[in-house]
Design a protein around this motif. Structure first.
Motif, short mmCIF file in Angstrom:
data_model
loop_
_atom_site.label_atom_id
_atom_site.label_comp_id
_atom_site.label_asym_id
_atom_site.label_seq_id
_atom_site.Cartn_x
_atom_site.Cartn_y
_atom_site.Cartn_z
N GLN A 213 16.45 -24.21 30.41
CA GLN A 213 16.25 -25.66 30.39
C GLN A 213 15.44 -26.09 29.16
OE1 GLN A 213 14.48 -26.55 34.17
NE2 GLN A 213 16.27 -25.85 35.34
N LEU A 214 14.46 -25.26 28.77
CA LEU A 214 13.65 -25.57 27.60
C LEU A 214 14.52 -25.59 26.34
CD1 LEU A 214 10.85 -26.11 26.41
CD2 LEU A 214 10.50 -23.64 26.27
N ARG A 215 15.40 -24.60 26.21
CA ARG A 215 16.31 -24.55 25.06
C ARG A 215 17.26 -25.75 25.08
NH1 ARG A 215 16.29 -22.93 20.19
NH2 ARG A 215 15.54 -20.86 20.83
N LYS A 216 17.71 -26.14 26.29
CA LYS A 216 18.60 -27.30 26.41
C LYS A 216 17.88 -28.57 25.99
CE LYS A 216 21.96 -29.20 29.68
NZ LYS A 216 22.54 -29.07 31.05
N LEU A 217 16.60 -28.69 26.37
CA LEU A 217 15.81 -29.86 25.99
C LEU A 217 15.61 -29.90 24.48
CD1 LEU A 217 14.02 -32.29 26.73
CD2 LEU A 217 12.12 -30.69 27.04
N ILE A 218 15.33 -28.77 23.86
CA ILE A 218 15.15 -28.70 22.40
C ILE A 218 16.44 -29.12 21.70
CG2 ILE A 218 14.81 -27.11 20.47
CD1 ILE A 218 12.87 -25.55 22.30
N ASP A 219 17.58 -28.59 22.16
CA ASP A 219 18.87 -28.94 21.55
C ASP A 219 19.16 -30.44 21.70
OD1 ASP A 219 19.22 -26.31 20.85
OD2 ASP A 219 20.53 -25.83 22.54
N ALA A 220 18.80 -31.00 22.87
CA ALA A 220 19.04 -32.43 23.10
C ALA A 220 18.18 -33.28 22.17
CB ALA A 220 18.77 -32.78 24.56
N LYS A 221 16.91 -32.84 21.96
CA LYS A 221 16.02 -33.62 21.08
C LYS A 221 16.45 -33.50 19.62
CE LYS A 221 11.92 -34.66 22.08
NZ LYS A 221 10.47 -34.84 22.37
N ILE A 222 17.01 -32.35 19.25
CA ILE A 222 17.54 -32.20 17.88
C ILE A 222 18.71 -33.16 17.68
CG2 ILE A 222 18.81 -30.63 16.36
CD1 ILE A 222 17.11 -28.34 17.47
N GLU A 223 19.53 -33.30 18.71
CA GLU A 223 20.72 -34.13 18.59
C GLU A 223 20.42 -35.62 18.78
OE1 GLU A 223 25.02 -34.71 20.93
OE2 GLU A 223 23.91 -32.82 21.09
N ASP A 229 17.63 -38.74 27.31
CA ASP A 229 17.91 -39.15 28.68
C ASP A 229 17.93 -37.88 29.53
OD1 ASP A 229 18.90 -39.98 31.11
OD2 ASP A 229 20.49 -41.25 30.25
N THR A 230 16.83 -37.62 30.25
CA THR A 230 16.75 -36.38 31.01
C THR A 230 17.78 -36.31 32.13
OG1 THR A 230 15.01 -37.36 32.38
CG2 THR A 230 14.30 -36.01 30.53
N ALA A 231 18.12 -37.46 32.72
CA ALA A 231 19.12 -37.46 33.78
C ALA A 231 20.48 -37.03 33.22
CB ALA A 231 19.22 -38.84 34.42
N ALA A 232 20.80 -37.53 32.01
CA ALA A 232 22.07 -37.18 31.39
C ALA A 232 22.06 -35.72 30.94
CB ALA A 232 22.35 -38.10 30.21
N THR A 233 20.89 -35.24 30.52
CA THR A 233 20.78 -33.86 30.02
C THR A 233 20.80 -32.84 31.13
OG1 THR A 233 19.48 -34.65 28.13
CG2 THR A 233 19.39 -32.29 28.62
N PHE A 234 20.03 -33.11 32.20
CA PHE A 234 19.87 -32.12 33.27
C PHE A 234 20.54 -32.52 34.58
CE2 PHE A 234 16.06 -31.66 30.56
CZ PHE A 234 16.26 -30.35 30.13
N GLY A 235 21.04 -33.75 34.67
CA GLY A 235 21.60 -34.21 35.92
C GLY A 235 20.52 -34.83 36.80
N GLU A 236 20.94 -35.56 37.81
CA GLU A 236 19.99 -36.19 38.71
C GLU A 236 19.26 -35.13 39.52
OE1 GLU A 236 19.15 -39.24 38.84
OE2 GLU A 236 20.68 -40.16 37.55
N GLU A 237 17.97 -35.38 39.78
CA GLU A 237 17.17 -34.47 40.58
C GLU A 237 17.65 -34.53 42.03
OE1 GLU A 237 14.17 -31.62 41.04
OE2 GLU A 237 14.92 -32.60 39.22
#
Length: 297
Positions: A213-223, A229-237
């Motif tokens: 998830q940390l790597r996914k967050l880094i990639d999302a912030k690079i892009e 949008d954390t919901a779009a990145t990781f889905g709804e909690e």
């Protein structure tokens, strides 16, 4: 891999030259600290309290204080210790393998034969395998005397350093004094829940969720930049049932039902989504947040 130490295993008159390699490595995403106001890198400096200068590591010695005196130990002082100069991994005793408490295990190292003929290495390896024994050994590494377990893993000798007995804390919990009685029905239901999770352990089946998830967050912030949008990145909690469950049998019953319902629905973990905890009624994924089993779907 690069050898970190060379020496020899000794037991009786047998001498087994070996090279020592770290058997594990860290897979965490490397992060460093920055100032939140301007993003400047935060660095730590070794600064002398007397002269105020930043001191390079090669000019740093160690010292011991007893409240009245300070004893400085130079690198040459430490290197002169007999244990530091010793390059022997001395076998102290051979013990039944099941007598090594896993709580004592610390770092793991691979041992490679360091000789033109590995016959002594193979002899020791086969002896440990066929007698189902673990060698308790003693040696010095990185300015510490170490106690270690020497055993076999996939035809390779493995050295696992052990904590000293006084380094393991005693588990004294008042809540466990006079443990409450567990009924036969509760035990049967709990055993049924365990059966729903039974499997053969394969470490490669599990992922470190946090690092993924940390790597996914880094990639999302690079892009996307900082406006992620954390919901779009990781889905709804997902919404858990939550709350404390007073009725242990009810928690066990619901967990068994979830375990049965989750089987064969594409999850890599049997009964994924159930919880064996009596304190929580909410769903908790098998393996927790740090190591979730990979999906086989």
């Amino acid at each position: 891999m690069r050898a970190i130490w060379k020496g020899a295993i000794t037991f009786g008159l047998v001498n087994v030259p070996v090279k020592v390699y770290s058997a594990t490595e860290d897979h965490d995403v490397p992060l460093h600290q920055v100032h939140d106001a301007d993003g400047g890198r935060i660095r730590y400096q070794r600064r002398c309290e007397v002269c105020g200068k930043v001191v390079p590591f090669e000019h740093i010695d160690k010292a011991f204080e007893n409240g009245e005196q300070t004893v400085v130990l130079t690198k040459d002082d430490i290197a002169s210790l007999p244990a530091e100069r010793d390059r022997e991994i001395e076998v102290v005793e051979f013990v039944p393998s099941d007598q090594i408490d896993v709580l004592l295990l610390d770092k793991s190292y691979y041992l490679e034969p360091d000789s033109s003929s590995p016959k002594a290495y193979v002899l020791l390896r086969r002896t440990l395998e066929e007698t189902d024994r673990t060698a308790v050994v003693r040696f010095a590494l990185r300015q510490r005397t170490r106690l270690a377990a020497l055993r076999v893993r996939d035809d390779v000798l493995v050295l696992q350093t052990l904590l000293w007995a006084d380094e393991v804390r005693e588990a004294a919990f008042p809540a466990l004094d006079g443990s409450p009685k567990v009924s036969d029905k509760e035990m049967a239901m709990s055993a049924q829940l365990v059966a729903g999770f039974e499997s053969d352990f394969t470490p490669s089946d599990f992922d470190d969720d946090y690092q993924v998830q940390l790597r996914k967050l880094i990639d999302a912030k690079i892009e996307q930049g900082d406006a992620v949008d954390t919901a779009a990145t990781f889905g709804e909690e997902p919404e858990g049932e939550g709350g404390e469950v007073v009725d242990l049998m009810d928690a066990l019953r619901r967990s068994v039902e979830k375990s049965r319902g989750g089987a064969g629905k594409g999850s890599g973990a049997k009964g994924s989504g159930s919880s064996g905890s009596s304190a929580k009624g909410g769903a908790k994924k098998s393996g927790g947040s740090r190591a979730k089993k990979k999906s086989t779907a």
